[in-house]
Design a protein around this motif. Structure first.
Motif, mmCIF file in Angstrom:
data_model
loop_
_atom_site.group_PDB
_atom_site.id
_atom_site.type_symbol
_atom_site.label_atom_id
_atom_site.label_comp_id
_atom_site.label_asym_id
_atom_site.label_seq_id
_atom_site.Cartn_x
_atom_site.Cartn_y
_atom_site.Cartn_z
ATOM 1 N N SER A 1 -8.473 -2.701 5.252
ATOM 2 C CA SER A 1 -6.990 -2.870 5.690
ATOM 3 C C SER A 1 -7.226 -2.724 7.575
ATOM 4 C CB SER A 1 -6.287 -1.870 5.202
ATOM 5 O OG SER A 1 -5.534 -1.311 6.287
ATOM 6 N N THR B 1 -2.879 -3.160 -4.761
ATOM 7 C CA THR B 1 -3.269 -3.616 -3.711
ATOM 8 C C THR B 1 -3.322 -5.479 -3.697
ATOM 9 O OG1 THR B 1 -4.609 -3.714 -1.688
ATOM 10 C CG2 THR B 1 -6.068 -4.298 -3.779
ATOM 11 N N VAL C 1 -7.401 -2.085 -0.084
ATOM 12 C CA VAL C 1 -7.463 -0.879 1.609
ATOM 13 C C VAL C 1 -8.995 -0.538 2.115
ATOM 14 C CG1 VAL C 1 -7.097 1.365 1.960
ATOM 15 C CG2 VAL C 1 -5.917 0.525 -0.550
ATOM 16 N N HIS D 1 0.886 -1.017 -0.111
ATOM 17 C CA HIS D 1 -0.036 -0.020 -0.151
ATOM 18 C C HIS D 1 0.324 0.778 -0.099
ATOM 19 C CE1 HIS D 1 -3.659 -2.717 1.790
ATOM 20 N NE2 HIS D 1 -3.100 -2.563 1.048
ATOM 21 N N THR E 1 0.284 3.598 -3.146
ATOM 22 C CA THR E 1 0.001 5.059 -2.341
ATOM 23 C C THR E 1 1.125 6.149 -3.720
ATOM 24 O OG1 THR E 1 -0.691 4.830 -0.662
ATOM 25 C CG2 THR E 1 -0.277 6.943 -0.692
ATOM 26 N N TRP F 1 -8.538 4.684 -5.391
ATOM 27 C CA TRP F 1 -8.667 2.990 -4.053
ATOM 28 C C TRP F 1 -9.901 4.302 -3.544
ATOM 29 C CZ3 TRP F 1 -3.480 3.579 -1.219
ATOM 30 C CH2 TRP F 1 -2.510 2.285 -1.877
#
Length: 510
Positions: free
Chosen positions: A243, A235, A240, A224, A228, A338
């Motif tokens: 998470s 992912t 995400v 991640h 990012t 995301w």
């Protein structure tokens, strides 16, 4: 020490440097797989990395004395080669790790990674943790490549968004001094790589440490964090939204996504003057306006619709719905793609579906120039908006003259024309890719979504709207459709103007 420095200064072809970096990075997933006791995966990455590194070293020795008559042109060609040849290298261990994988599927998967498009042609559960790490690592290196190429290769050619701020009056472009314009292109690439690499690595490591401290597993946190910073949106199986880091983890990711909004944030200079310039940055201001206004409009839309279904919501749930919307809006604006864990809160509140057209529009807008984000780019959008406002002002005051600070901050007319040309080329390219994908048998709506996802380098957009896996969505693409989608991702990453420059006869006569 002197010999070591001399080795670092050896002039190798840029594409060979890229290939050596990709080959050497295969040892990272090899070690990761070995720790997991996945010896077959470790062997695939170790042998592939060693074999290709040996080949790259041989090519380096054979070409070390080769000099290009036009280094700038050779670097642009090398950038195109990096987007087409390196995915083939990265696909070799992936094909060994993922059983019964067609070479075309593995190749396009790696194109999606190195162009920081993200998305996947595989069901998440089919890929191991090491395979997900390899995808994120390739995308992270692709993001670094784009950052360096933007300022060292594209900026001197007035491409990649720098053509907007170019002024024919003084012959300079934004943030590139006359001294750096005169530097040998080979050393300019090395110089910027050394300047950007420490910041890029430290920021990625910082975000990884934050996510791990908030409860994510080390491997998931690394995936991640790298995704990012590269805005690839790659992912693992959980994503995400699921998470363990929860809301604090999303806040951390949100803060680091700002680095994809403006190149001015990517600096180690934190003096007062720099902070003032950041507050006046056009791209940051327009991004903030988009995130706040769009999030507010969507929240109001959901609240109004909830009145019809007699749904009740507390202030806390409304606040979580606003956060989920703001995170998702910034994520798609930076072409990361995301969803927030609270993105579904507003939908459950009102009963409305995801506004796909809105997500498509945000991805088309894109992030900042000289960042890892894709899309049209915010500075081009600002140039068109500012020109429209200027023309409306002239309609009211035909003889008006802009002076003072307003004149200094104005986008040059040549930059406005370049922004308009790029926007039209972008629209034409979307239409062309959509027709090409439709010719392979895809529905027109799905073809258009895939075209926008590829050209804006927002792969998760296709995953979100079409689904993943072998049963639906991009998992059902034919080999021809996959190759078209892969070519569109390369075109979206390099931008049409750069490829047009490559096919310009005058460019090759220099």
């Amino acid at each position: 020490m002197t010999r070591a420095r001399d080795l670092l200064r050896v002039r190798l072809p840029l594409l060979v440097r890229f290939a050596m970096a990709i080959s050497a990075s295969m040892y990272v997933p090899a070690i990761h797989a070995l720790v997991r006791d996945a010896h077959r995966e470790a062997q695939a990455f170790f042998y592939s990395g060693t074999f290709m590194l040996a080949i790259c070293l041989g090519i380096a020795l054979a070409t070390v004395r080769t000099r290009s008559s036009n280094p700038t042109r050779s670097h642009l060609v090398a950038l195109l080669g990096a987007m087409t040849i390196l995915p083939a290298m990265a696909a070799i261990p992936l094909r060994e790790v993922v059983a019964d994988t067609h070479p075309v599927r593995a190749y396009v998967e790696m194109i999606a990674a190195i162009t920081t498009t993200g998305g996947t042609l595989f069901a998440p559960e089919r890929l191991s943790e090491t395979a997900h790490l390899w995808r994120a690592l390739v995308a992270w290196q692709g993001g670094f490549l784009i950052l360096v190429a933007a300022v060292a290769i594209l900026a001197p050619l007035r491409l990649g968004g720098f053509e907007v701020t170019y002024s024919a009056r003084d012959g300079q472009y934004a943030r590139l001094s006359p001294q750096m314009q005169a530097v040998d292109p080979e050393f300019r690439v090395i110089r910027y790589a050394r300047l950007i690499a420490p910041v890029y690595i430290v920021l990625t490591g910082t975000l990884w440490a934050i996510l791990v401290a908030l409860g994510e597993a080390p491997t998931a946190g690394a995936i991640h964090a790298m995704s990012t910073m590269s805005t690839s949106g790659i992912t693992g199986a959980d994503g995400v939204a699921g998470s363990p880091a929860g809301l604090p983890g999303e806040i951390a990711v949100f803060a680091f996504l700002i680095f994809a909004v403006s190149r001015q944030t990517f600096t180690t200079d934190i003096q007062k003057d720099r902070a003032i310039r950041l507050s006046q940055d056009r791209e940051l201001r327009i991004a903030a306006l988009i995130v706040v206004s769009v999030s507010t409009l969507i929240l109001v839309r959901h609240w109004y619709s909830s009145l019809d279904v007699n749904a009740e919501a507390s202030f806390a749930s409304a606040l979580r719905a606003f956060w989920g919307t703001a995170f998702t809006v910034l994520s798609f604006l930076t072409t990361t793609g995301w969803e927030s864990g609270d993105w579904s809160t507003a939908r459950n509140w009102s009963g409305l579906e995801t506004p796909v057209v809105l997500l498509l529009g945000l991805a088309v807008f894109g992030g900042g120039i000289a960042t890892t984000a894709g899309g049209v780019k915010l500075l081009r959008i600002y140039a068109l908006y500012e020109h429209g406002r200027r023309e409306m002002h002239l309609l009211v005051h035909p003889h008006g003259i802009v002076g003072g600070q307003g004149a200094r901050l104005r986008i040059p007319m040549r930059g406005v024309q370049a922004a308009w040309v790029f926007f039209m080329l972008f629209a034409i390219t979307i239409a062309a890719v959509t027709l090409a994908l439709s010719a392979t048998g895809l529905q027109f709506s799905n073809a258009m979504i895939l075209a926008i996802a590829a050209l804006t380098t927002t792969g998760p957009l296709a995953d979100l709207t079409l689904g993943t896996g072998p049963a639906r969505g991009i998992g059902t693409l034919s080999d021809i459709a996959m190759l078209i989608w892969g070519a569109a991702m390369i075109l979206g990453r390099l931008e049409a103007l750069a490829l047009i420059a490559l096919f310009n006869p005058d460019f090759w006569r220099r």
